[in-house]
Write a protein that holds these residues in place. Sequence first.
Motif, PDB file in Angstrom:
ATOM      1  N   GLY A 137       0.821  -1.191   0.000  1.00 40.81           N
ATOM      2  CA  GLY A 137       0.000   0.000   0.000  1.00 40.81           C
ATOM      3  C   GLY A 137       0.859   1.246   0.000  1.00 40.81           C
ATOM      4  O   GLY A 137       2.025   1.221   0.398  1.00 40.81           O
ATOM      5  N   HIS A 138       0.253   2.314  -0.465  1.00 42.19           N
ATOM      6  CA  HIS A 138       0.928   3.607  -0.531  1.00 42.19           C
ATOM      7  C   HIS A 138       0.361   4.519   0.550  1.00 42.19           C
ATOM      8  O   HIS A 138      -0.863   4.629   0.701  1.00 42.19           O
ATOM      9  N   SER A 139       1.233   5.152   1.314  1.00 40.63           N
ATOM     10  CA  SER A 139       0.810   6.120   2.319  1.00 40.63           C
ATOM     11  C   SER A 139      -0.173   5.485   3.312  1.00 40.63           C
ATOM     12  O   SER A 139       0.146   4.475   3.944  1.00 40.63           O
ATOM     13  N   LEU A 140      -1.389   6.020   3.437  1.00 43.48           N
ATOM     14  CA  LEU A 140      -2.373   5.435   4.352  1.00 43.48           C
ATOM     15  C   LEU A 140      -2.709   4.002   3.947  1.00 43.48           C
ATOM     16  O   LEU A 140      -3.004   3.163   4.806  1.00 43.48           O
ATOM     17  N   LEU A 157       5.805  -1.721   1.563  1.00 40.03           N
ATOM     18  CA  LEU A 157       5.321  -0.380   1.890  1.00 40.03           C
ATOM     19  C   LEU A 157       5.848   0.620   0.874  1.00 40.03           C
ATOM     20  O   LEU A 157       7.039   0.634   0.567  1.00 40.03           O
ATOM     21  N   PHE A 158       4.936   1.453   0.351  1.00 45.52           N
ATOM     22  CA  PHE A 158       5.307   2.540  -0.551  1.00 45.52           C
ATOM     23  C   PHE A 158       5.120   3.854   0.198  1.00 45.52           C
ATOM     24  O   PHE A 158       3.995   4.239   0.518  1.00 45.52           O
ATOM     25  N   ALA A 159       6.214   4.552   0.475  1.00 45.08           N
ATOM     26  CA  ALA A 159       6.123   5.856   1.133  1.00 45.08           C
ATOM     27  C   ALA A 159       5.175   5.784   2.323  1.00 45.08           C
ATOM     28  O   ALA A 159       4.252   6.581   2.461  1.00 45.08           O
ATOM     29  N   SER A 160       5.412   4.822   3.196  1.00 43.14           N
ATOM     30  CA  SER A 160       4.495   4.574   4.306  1.00 43.14           C
ATOM     31  C   SER A 160       5.255   3.951   5.467  1.00 43.14           C
ATOM     32  O   SER A 160       6.471   3.702   5.392  1.00 43.14           O
ATOM     33  N   TYR A 161       4.523   3.688   6.539  1.00 41.13           N
ATOM     34  CA  TYR A 161       5.096   3.023   7.704  1.00 41.13           C
ATOM     35  C   TYR A 161       3.956   2.423   8.507  1.00 41.13           C
ATOM     36  O   TYR A 161       2.789   2.791   8.348  1.00 41.13           O
TER      37      TYR A 161
END
Length: 248
Positions: A137-140, A157-161
């Motif tokens: 998933g990206h971000s949220l 994770l794409f630009a996420s945590y």
Amino acid sequence: MPVTRAKRILSRILLSLAALLVLTLGGTLVWTQVGVMSAEPGPLAHAEANPALTIESAPEGIVLSPADGDADVGLVFIPGAKVQPEGYIATLQDLAAEDGITVVITRPWLNLAFFDPRGLDAFTSAAPDVDSWMVSGHSLGGVRACQLAPDADALVLFASYCATDLSDYRMPVLSVSGSEDGLSTPQKVADARDLLPADARLVEIDGASHASFGAYGPQGGDGEPTVSDQAVRARITELIGTLAAEVR
């Protein structure tokens, strides 16, 4: 206080609370539909013309698959908040076209992943012949992917945590971020590192911004990318292709 007056006061309080609830729900619903970021026409058209790629709309979401139908690994991908699912087709197309990975891009309820309670199997059913599944998933959308990760074979994770503690889980984890991300900043990604397994692989793409991980145009609050979307797409394809080889 007379009973009749007390009832009137209670009735007014209940009506006020009900009105507040309706206004809150109505406002939230409107907010989820306003400002949704759409796919950029050019990259989307280019992906749709890719002869090695099949794009289908299914109840589970948008399904990307290799044109020859030969896929043995799947990726369930959850979009970022208020981003049209089609905004990720161009970015993820080569996973199917080149690496033989079936990609299911979900359609989160109300355009927000945290409003969508569906489990992983609600999306993997789009490709019942695929046995191994990664969730991403990206971000949220990445935050939601962390919640679904225990049911998957790997997490991306794409630009996420994560907001979920996965540190004790034994699964391949790949976190891809951007050095110019103004939303999921490098510091935020680093601060949440302890929620991932010790052997998780964290890769920062130099010059990538938050919106570099999709094809939906610039995003408010983001940094300025200094690398092309094509370069980011190639790096994403390379990294996930390597992870898919581990899952196979």
